[in-house]
Design a protein around this motif. Structure first.
Motif, short mmCIF file in Angstrom:
data_model
loop_
_atom_site.label_atom_id
_atom_site.label_comp_id
_atom_site.label_asym_id
_atom_site.label_seq_id
_atom_site.Cartn_x
_atom_site.Cartn_y
_atom_site.Cartn_z
N THR A 38 6.86 -3.50 -12.63
CA THR A 38 7.51 -3.24 -11.34
C THR A 38 6.53 -3.44 -10.20
O THR A 38 6.87 -4.05 -9.18
CB THR A 38 8.08 -1.81 -11.30
N MET A 39 5.33 -2.94 -10.35
CA MET A 39 4.30 -3.11 -9.32
C MET A 39 4.00 -4.59 -9.11
O MET A 39 3.86 -5.07 -7.98
CB MET A 39 3.03 -2.36 -9.72
N GLU A 40 3.95 -5.36 -10.19
CA GLU A 40 3.64 -6.80 -10.11
C GLU A 40 4.72 -7.56 -9.36
O GLU A 40 4.42 -8.34 -8.45
CB GLU A 40 3.49 -7.38 -11.52
N VAL A 41 5.98 -7.35 -9.73
CA VAL A 41 7.06 -8.13 -9.09
C VAL A 41 7.25 -7.68 -7.64
O VAL A 41 7.57 -8.50 -6.78
CB VAL A 41 8.38 -8.06 -9.89
N MET A 42 7.08 -6.39 -7.37
CA MET A 42 7.17 -5.91 -5.99
C MET A 42 6.11 -6.59 -5.12
O MET A 42 6.40 -7.05 -4.00
CB MET A 42 7.00 -4.39 -5.97
N GLN A 43 4.89 -6.69 -5.61
CA GLN A 43 3.82 -7.34 -4.85
C GLN A 43 4.14 -8.81 -4.61
O GLN A 43 3.94 -9.33 -3.50
CB GLN A 43 2.50 -7.20 -5.60
N LYS A 44 4.66 -9.49 -5.63
CA LYS A 44 5.03 -10.91 -5.49
C LYS A 44 6.09 -11.07 -4.41
O LYS A 44 6.04 -12.00 -3.60
CB LYS A 44 5.54 -11.47 -6.82
N PHE A 45 7.09 -10.19 -4.42
CA PHE A 45 8.18 -10.26 -3.44
C PHE A 45 7.65 -10.13 -2.02
O PHE A 45 7.96 -10.95 -1.15
CB PHE A 45 9.21 -9.17 -3.74
N ALA A 85 0.84 -1.21 0.00
CA ALA A 85 0.00 0.00 0.00
C ALA A 85 0.87 1.26 0.00
O ALA A 85 0.58 2.24 -0.71
CB ALA A 85 -0.93 0.00 1.21
N PHE A 86 1.96 1.25 0.77
CA PHE A 86 2.88 2.38 0.80
C PHE A 86 3.44 2.64 -0.60
O PHE A 86 3.47 3.77 -1.09
CB PHE A 86 4.02 2.10 1.78
N ASN A 87 3.87 1.57 -1.27
CA ASN A 87 4.46 1.71 -2.60
C ASN A 87 3.44 2.11 -3.65
O ASN A 87 3.76 2.86 -4.58
CB ASN A 87 5.15 0.40 -3.01
N GLU A 88 2.22 1.60 -3.52
CA GLU A 88 1.18 1.92 -4.50
C GLU A 88 0.85 3.42 -4.51
O GLU A 88 0.52 3.97 -5.56
CB GLU A 88 -0.09 1.11 -4.21
N TYR A 89 0.95 4.05 -3.35
CA TYR A 89 0.62 5.47 -3.26
C TYR A 89 1.86 6.36 -3.22
O TYR A 89 1.75 7.57 -3.01
CB TYR A 89 -0.24 5.73 -2.01
N LEU A 90 3.02 5.75 -3.46
CA LEU A 90 4.27 6.49 -3.36
C LEU A 90 4.44 7.44 -4.55
O LEU A 90 4.44 7.04 -5.71
CB LEU A 90 5.44 5.50 -3.33
N THR A 91 4.57 8.71 -4.23
CA THR A 91 4.80 9.71 -5.27
C THR A 91 5.52 10.90 -4.66
O THR A 91 5.32 11.22 -3.49
CB THR A 91 3.47 10.16 -5.92
N TYR A 92 6.40 11.51 -5.44
CA TYR A 92 7.06 12.72 -4.99
C TYR A 92 6.66 13.85 -5.91
O TYR A 92 6.91 13.80 -7.12
CB TYR A 92 8.59 12.56 -4.99
N PRO A 125 12.61 6.89 -0.82
CA PRO A 125 12.41 5.56 -1.39
C PRO A 125 12.26 5.49 -2.91
O PRO A 125 11.84 4.47 -3.45
CB PRO A 125 11.12 5.09 -0.71
N LEU A 126 12.62 6.57 -3.59
CA LEU A 126 12.59 6.58 -5.06
C LEU A 126 13.98 6.93 -5.58
O LEU A 126 14.78 7.56 -4.89
CB LEU A 126 11.57 7.61 -5.56
N ALA A 127 14.26 6.52 -6.81
CA ALA A 127 15.58 6.79 -7.40
C ALA A 127 15.70 8.27 -7.78
O ALA A 127 14.74 8.89 -8.22
CB ALA A 127 15.79 5.91 -8.63
N ILE A 128 16.89 8.80 -7.59
CA ILE A 128 17.20 10.17 -8.01
C ILE A 128 18.34 10.11 -9.02
O ILE A 128 19.33 9.42 -8.81
CB ILE A 128 17.64 11.04 -6.81
N VAL A 129 18.18 10.84 -10.11
CA VAL A 129 19.27 10.95 -11.11
C VAL A 129 19.58 12.41 -11.34
O VAL A 129 18.74 13.29 -11.12
CB VAL A 129 18.90 10.25 -12.44
N LYS A 130 20.82 12.65 -11.76
CA LYS A 130 21.22 14.02 -12.08
C LYS A 130 21.85 14.06 -13.46
O LYS A 130 22.44 13.07 -13.93
CB LYS A 130 22.18 14.57 -11.03
N LYS A 131 21.72 15.21 -14.09
CA LYS A 131 22.25 15.37 -15.44
C LYS A 131 23.76 15.54 -15.38
O LYS A 131 24.27 16.35 -14.62
CB LYS A 131 21.60 16.59 -16.10
#
Length: 228
Positions: free
Chosen positions: A38-45, A11-18, A127-133
């Motif tokens: 990603t949502m499918e495999v995360m739920q299985k895990f 539930a935390f991941n399903e609603y996770l947004t920044y 809990p989300l990936a961050i990238v920089k240019k």
């Protein structure tokens, strides 16, 4: 009826947004929005390893790599180890992530994934990936790489850590991966009073890249700390 540990994490991941501001040149990647699998495999895990209400110890990373949890949705787990160790195949991506190699070698020595995940929970304050240019394109970034970036995500991180601690995690001691990470988590904890004590362990990426000849010593150090 109380939700299982798995149901709460999902539930935390399903609603996770920044949706906050970011300094110029930084972007947040949300694998749950970018790739439906990603949502499918995360739920299985989580259904496989966390379908209970056990109290667990909390291992705190920095923020996901775009090749690890930034793809699989499972912290420190690339697609190779997700399939080979956890038995969950991801069709849409194939990734290799340095930190995942160390973590799963350590998990094997700990007693295997079933035992490890029954006792441990891993996630990150951001809990989300961050990238920089960069000159050659986009590269992984840590939340503390830039002062403005940290200030931008600080409140989100505190909120995220509070939500994690509500998952029946042991507040008496948490395990922080990376010494610089620990400095920032310590300052957040002074403000939010989330847990009692921090034990700091070297970050898996640092060990794999710079201390690979002493890898077994670090694996032993992890296990001694986590099992005490």
């Amino acid at each position: 009826m109380n939700k299982t540990f798995a149901e709460q994490v999902i539930a935390f991941n399903e609603y996770l947004t920044y949706s906050g501001e970011l300094p110029e040149g930084f972007v947040v990647l949300n694998p749950y929005l970018d790739n439906p699998e990603t949502m499918e495999v995360m739920q299985k895990f989580y259904h496989k390893y966390y379908n209970d209400s056990h109290k667990r110890k909390f291992i705190i990373g920095i923020n996901p790599s775009r090749y690890g949890a930034g793809v699989t949705g499972v912290p420190f787990t690339d697609t190779k180890r997700l399939e080979a160790v956890c038995g969950i195949k991801m069709e849409s991506a194939r990734t290799h992530e340095v930190s995942s190699v160390f973590i799963y070698d350590m998990i094997e020595d700990y007693g295997g994934a079933d035992i490890f995940y029954k006792e441990m929970y891993i996630n990150s304050p951001f809990p989300l990936a961050i990238v920089k240019k960069a000159k050659k394109g986009w590269v992984n970034a840590n939340y503390y790489d830039d002062k403005k970036l940290f200030e931008a995500v600080k409140d989100f991180m505190i909120d995220s850590l509070k939500k994690h601690m509500s998952l029946n995690l042991d507040p008496s001691e948490v395990f922080i991966l990376g010494k610089k990470n620990a400095d920032f988590i310590s300052s957040l904890n002074k403000e939010a009073k989330l847990f009692d004590r921090m034990t700091v362990l070297e970050h898996p990426r640092y060990i794999q890249q710079y201390k690979s000849k002493e890898k077994q010593l670090y694996i032993d150090k992890y296990i001694l700390a986590l099992k005490k």
